[in-house]
Design a protein around this motif. Sequence first.
Motif, PDB file in Angstrom:
ATOM      1  N   LYS A   4     -10.999   3.637   7.822  1.00 48.55           N
ATOM      2  CA  LYS A   4     -10.730   2.806   7.225  1.00 48.55           C
ATOM      3  C   LYS A   4     -11.435   1.308   7.253  1.00 48.55           C
ATOM      4  O   LYS A   4     -10.653  -0.126   6.902  1.00 48.55           O
ATOM      5  N   ASN A  49      -4.146  -3.870   5.440  1.00 46.54           N
ATOM      6  CA  ASN A  49      -5.240  -2.889   4.765  1.00 46.54           C
ATOM      7  C   ASN A  49      -6.157  -4.094   5.103  1.00 46.54           C
ATOM      8  O   ASN A  49      -6.591  -5.029   5.027  1.00 46.54           O
ATOM      9  N   ASP A 106       0.931  -0.554  -0.130  1.00 46.97           N
ATOM     10  CA  ASP A 106       0.010   0.330  -0.188  1.00 46.97           C
ATOM     11  C   ASP A 106       0.649   1.432   0.201  1.00 46.97           C
ATOM     12  O   ASP A 106       1.405   0.824   0.642  1.00 46.97           O
TER      13      ASP A 106
END
Lengths: 174, 246
Positions: free
Chosen positions: B122, B88, A174
């Motif tokens: 998120k 992530n 990322d």
Amino acid sequence: MESKESKKMVFVTVGTTSFDALVRAVDSPQVRDELSSKGYTHLLIQMGRGSYFPSKFSGEDGSLAVDYFTFSPSIADHLKSASLIISHAGSGSIFETLRLGKPLIVVVNEDLMDNHQSELAEELADRKHLFCANPQTLHQIISNMNLDSLVPYPPGDSVPVAKLINRFFGFPDD
Amino acid sequence: MSSLRRAFKSLDPDLVFNYMEEYLEAGFFKLTPFFIAITISLLAIRLTYVFLRSSKPFVDPPERVSTMIVLGSGGHTAEMLSIVNVLNKERFSPRFYVAATTDNMSLQKAQVLEQSLAHEGKGSSEAAQFLQIYRSREVGQSYITSIGTSLIAMMHALWLTLKIRPQVIICNGPGTCIPLCVAAFMFKVAGLRWSSIFYIESIARVRKLSLSGLLLYKLRLTDQFVVQWPQLQRKYPRSQYVGRIM
């Protein structure tokens, strides 16, 4: 308020369990005198579940003021206001203190059965990020310590581990 | 064996039937060793395959992976959450946090982290679940009673792993993660779910692995085994060192 400006606090923490040997050591006249002669004015002890209660001193006569408590929801404030931290060898309080850039003496609990904690304290002491002691040698370590010899601890980074996990699944970084 | 080949080649039902009859007449006792041998060889083949395929990176990246995050306690939890923090959140979703029933701080800390993620947009509240597991052995518990509690912990771990069926397990000790990793490995061998297991040894381990780490390393239950000190990596060559996380 000159007294407040010259306040130099030593904060002692034993963590979530008990470490009477450490509380006893910092409560000894030897250690208190040593701290006093190094210019420290206050000693605050977080004693956890221990059964040994240190003696309180108001410090009005110019000696070291001593106070204690068992637990506190936030130790961070005490760490921030302290000039020197004497801690048990748990990794949590070691890294919390190092991140604040405060001088630290780690006292290893030799009564613990699985005493792997000394590994970390000794390694970090070898790298001059902190001083390592046991309850018997604490007063010597205080008397010999040179705070200027300490090297700031470079903070760790969890991104490389996350990248390793990402790469395993073929996820882009990322 | 030639009668079998002939029977199937001709596809004559009578011949096949005759052969099977012969076979069954041989008796159950005569066949038992044969079946045991087959089962053991199949299991051995499957185990070899699982060991060989584990620790091999994925060729086709999955879109997202359900993730079990095992929280140790104190310092272990702090290290684990710092890793979760940089993962992530869309790919590692949903997330199942597991902590020991005796540890009430770790799940609270995980909840705080998830709430702050939801706040930043998120993650979502549905993406995270918080579960507790029985511990194999409490500090100071006798070894005799710990046999019983370990069995309970193992059953609980099997149940949780079956329920969650995680594609990823991330753990860093102490003992809580062992029954979960064993359960996940059993499901892997059984072909019920392929879980990739990541173990990140605590920073407190400088010269020796922890007991949990040593067990997982020696039994080769992990896909990736990470240590935080170079001297430890040199001692355990199948481990990886990518710096300190604390």
